[in-house]
Design an enzyme around this catalytic site. Structure first.
Site, PDB file in Angstrom:
ATOM      1  N   GLN A   2      24.510  51.989   1.888  1.00  0.00           N
ATOM      2  CA  GLN A   2      24.551  50.978   2.955  1.00  0.00           C
ATOM      3  C   GLN A   2      23.069  50.610   3.411  1.00  0.00           C
ATOM      4  O   GLN A   2      22.461  51.584   3.867  1.00  0.00           O
ATOM      5  CB  GLN A   2      25.459  50.933   4.006  1.00  0.00           C
ATOM      6  CG  GLN A   2      27.142  51.158   3.513  1.00  0.00           C
ATOM      7  CD  GLN A   2      27.915  50.979   4.628  1.00  0.00           C
ATOM      8  OE1 GLN A   2      27.959  51.668   5.635  1.00  0.00           O
ATOM      9  NE2 GLN A   2      28.741  49.955   4.634  1.00  0.00           N
ATOM     10  N   HIS A  84      12.650  42.651   5.943  1.00  0.00           N
ATOM     11  CA  HIS A  84      12.899  41.322   5.274  1.00  0.00           C
ATOM     12  C   HIS A  84      11.422  40.685   5.439  1.00  0.00           C
ATOM     13  O   HIS A  84      10.952  40.185   6.460  1.00  0.00           O
ATOM     14  CB  HIS A  84      13.828  40.761   5.894  1.00  0.00           C
ATOM     15  CG  HIS A  84      14.196  39.747   5.119  1.00  0.00           C
ATOM     16  ND1 HIS A  84      13.411  38.848   4.369  1.00  0.00           N
ATOM     17  CD2 HIS A  84      15.448  39.323   4.927  1.00  0.00           C
ATOM     18  CE1 HIS A  84      14.338  38.014   3.427  1.00  0.00           C
ATOM     19  NE2 HIS A  84      15.594  38.250   3.990  1.00  0.00           N
ATOM     20  N   GLY A  85      10.747  40.780   4.284  1.00  0.00           N
ATOM     21  CA  GLY A  85       9.301  40.027   4.153  1.00  0.00           C
ATOM     22  C   GLY A  85       9.283  38.916   3.055  1.00  0.00           C
ATOM     23  O   GLY A  85       8.473  38.602   2.526  1.00  0.00           O
ATOM     24  N   ALA A  86      10.550  38.443   3.096  1.00  0.00           N
ATOM     25  CA  ALA A  86      10.948  37.361   2.007  1.00  0.00           C
ATOM     26  C   ALA A  86      11.193  36.066   2.520  1.00  0.00           C
ATOM     27  O   ALA A  86      11.401  36.011   3.684  1.00  0.00           O
ATOM     28  CB  ALA A  86      11.793  37.904   1.205  1.00  0.00           C
ATOM     29  N   ASN A  87      11.449  34.988   1.739  1.00  0.00           N
ATOM     30  CA  ASN A  87      12.173  34.008   2.012  1.00  0.00           C
ATOM     31  C   ASN A  87      11.660  33.116   3.104  1.00  0.00           C
ATOM     32  O   ASN A  87      12.508  32.385   3.821  1.00  0.00           O
ATOM     33  CB  ASN A  87      13.716  34.135   2.308  1.00  0.00           C
ATOM     34  CG  ASN A  87      14.115  34.842   0.716  1.00  0.00           C
ATOM     35  OD1 ASN A  87      13.732  34.432  -0.086  1.00  0.00           O
ATOM     36  ND2 ASN A  87      15.463  35.083   0.904  1.00  0.00           N
ATOM     37  N   TYR A  89      10.882  33.992   6.077  1.00  0.00           N
ATOM     38  CA  TYR A  89      11.083  34.702   7.312  1.00  0.00           C
ATOM     39  C   TYR A  89       9.652  35.171   7.979  1.00  0.00           C
ATOM     40  O   TYR A  89       8.686  34.884   7.136  1.00  0.00           O
ATOM     41  CB  TYR A  89      11.830  36.174   7.400  1.00  0.00           C
ATOM     42  CG  TYR A  89      13.427  35.801   6.779  1.00  0.00           C
ATOM     43  CD1 TYR A  89      13.755  34.695   6.318  1.00  0.00           C
ATOM     44  CD2 TYR A  89      14.313  36.874   7.413  1.00  0.00           C
ATOM     45  CE1 TYR A  89      15.194  34.528   6.087  1.00  0.00           C
ATOM     46  CE2 TYR A  89      15.481  36.521   7.161  1.00  0.00           C
ATOM     47  CZ  TYR A  89      16.039  35.383   6.528  1.00  0.00           C
ATOM     48  OH  TYR A  89      17.454  35.296   6.110  1.00  0.00           O
ATOM     49  N   ARG A 136      11.730  43.835   1.442  1.00  0.00           N
ATOM     50  CA  ARG A 136      12.040  42.726   0.637  1.00  0.00           C
ATOM     51  C   ARG A 136      10.837  41.632   0.659  1.00  0.00           C
ATOM     52  O   ARG A 136      10.548  41.294   1.544  1.00  0.00           O
ATOM     53  CB  ARG A 136      13.344  42.141   1.209  1.00  0.00           C
ATOM     54  CG  ARG A 136      13.851  40.913   0.173  1.00  0.00           C
ATOM     55  CD  ARG A 136      15.295  40.802   0.728  1.00  0.00           C
ATOM     56  NE  ARG A 136      16.033  40.550  -0.224  1.00  0.00           N
ATOM     57  CZ  ARG A 136      17.100  39.461  -0.632  1.00  0.00           C
ATOM     58  NH1 ARG A 136      17.471  38.703   0.312  1.00  0.00           N
ATOM     59  NH2 ARG A 136      17.737  39.418  -1.445  1.00  0.00           N
ATOM     60  N   GLY A 225      24.587  39.628  -5.746  1.00  0.00           N
ATOM     61  CA  GLY A 225      25.099  38.956  -4.383  1.00  0.00           C
ATOM     62  C   GLY A 225      26.295  38.322  -4.479  1.00  0.00           C
ATOM     63  O   GLY A 225      27.471  38.880  -4.281  1.00  0.00           O
ATOM     64  N   ARG A 226      26.272  37.155  -4.930  1.00  0.00           N
ATOM     65  CA  ARG A 226      27.516  36.288  -5.006  1.00  0.00           C
ATOM     66  C   ARG A 226      28.600  36.715  -5.924  1.00  0.00           C
ATOM     67  O   ARG A 226      30.056  36.730  -5.522  1.00  0.00           O
ATOM     68  CB  ARG A 226      27.205  34.699  -5.378  1.00  0.00           C
ATOM     69  CG  ARG A 226      26.212  34.158  -3.979  1.00  0.00           C
ATOM     70  CD  ARG A 226      25.781  32.866  -4.419  1.00  0.00           C
ATOM     71  NE  ARG A 226      24.582  33.282  -5.510  1.00  0.00           N
ATOM     72  CZ  ARG A 226      23.650  32.386  -5.933  1.00  0.00           C
ATOM     73  NH1 ARG A 226      23.790  31.110  -5.785  1.00  0.00           N
ATOM     74  NH2 ARG A 226      22.823  32.709  -6.681  1.00  0.00           N
TER      75      ARG A 226
END
Ligand SMILES: Cc1cc2nc3c(=O)[nH]c(=O)nc-3n(C[C@H](O)[C@H](O)[C@H](O)COP(=O)(O)O)c2cc1C
Length: 269
Positions: A2, A84-87, A89, A136, A225-226
């Protein structure tokens, strides 16, 4: 295993908080929204507000916040934390020359634009262990005003420096819409050469595409993911070549008031 994403909402005025960003650049695209929980039993997105430029104190405070979040996650029983270094953010905003126009040591050259990422990662790795720390990154996204012509070299430099820090992994968040461009082989190969620990790829992958990347030794792990959300026994279904549940309503994937579409997808009988 996790893992817990540690990010920081940066671009939306939620609960009256002032939004922060590397530079005070408003979103050009008025359709930019940010997730704000599920107060009405459904995923809710709110429009972004104009941010203010972070001071040096804000930056230090945010590094400390990442450390607190990471320690809390480990204390709560997670095996590791993913920065989180993506998307688009906050960290991604620092990486990109179009969202980061600072003139201090956090902006300008690629060395400066990766500084915030490196400070956060170094501090988190020191607090919880480099073997429990991942990052990420999303080199090929262009949405949310994140189209930066310099991002690939910047991310490659970050990969080299993250390798020196010896963190556990880099997680490539690949574009996940159906006709998204794939990550080109030369980029994957160069990343493989520069970053020696684990590389994860996630984004609209089929098992056979994943196998292909593993066989070419370009990545070590594939994220799903989905398909996993809609199929709680996804590995078993793949093994058996069984049919898959389709997502009934994408909004319910974010949770809400009940299990509907969130945790009630069926197992194979
Ligand atoms: C319900 C849901 C919530 C997500 N939330 C985030 C998020 O907060 N931040 C993020 O970077 N990606 C988020 N993602 C994207 C996933 O991390 C992953 O990159 C994406 O689902 C692509 O993998 P897939 O095509 O196998 O689903 C989310 C995806 C889903 C389905």
């Amino acid at each position: 295993m996790q893992l817990w994403h540690v990010g920081r909402v940066s671009s939306s005025k939620i609960n009256g908080l002032q939004p922060l960003a590397p530079s005070a650049i408003p979103a050009a695209n008025t359709n930019v929204y940010i997730f704000d929980g599920a107060p009405n039993n459904d995923a809710t997105f709110v429009p972004v507000e104009d941010p203010r430029e972070m001071t040096k104190e804000d930056i230090q405070q945010t590094v400390d916040d990442f450390v607190t979040g990471a320690k809390n996650a480990i204390e709560a029983g997670f095996d590791g934390v993913e920065i989180h270094g993506a998307n688009g953010y906050l960290i991604d905003q620092f990486l990109r020359s179009n969202s980061n126009i600072r003139t201090d040591e956090y902006g300008g050259s690629a060395e400066n634009r990766i500084r915030f990422l490196m400070e956060v990662t170094e501090a988190v790795a020191k607090a919880v262990g480099k073997e429990k720390t991942g990052v990420r990154l999303s080199p090929f996204i262009k949405f949310k005003d994140m189209d930066d012509p310099e991002i690939l070299e910047t991310i490659m430099l970050a990969a080299e420096k993250l390798n020196e820090l010896g963190i556990a992994y880099i997680h490539l968040c690949e574009a996940d819409w159906d006709d998204a461009p794939g990550i080109p082989y030369p980029f994957r190969k160069e990343l493989r050469d520069k970053f020696k620990n684990t590389i994860i790829a996630t984004g609209n992958k089929t098992p056979s595409e994943g196998e292909d990347l593993l066989e070419q030794n370009l990545v070590d792990l594939i994220g799903f993911g989905r398909k996993f959300l809609a199929n709680p026994d996804y590995p078993e279904r793949v093994k058996q070549n069984a049919s898959l549940n389709e997502i009934t309503d994408p909004h319910t994937l974010f949770g809400g008031g009940d299990a509907r579409g969130y945790t009630d997808y069926t197992f194979l009988s």
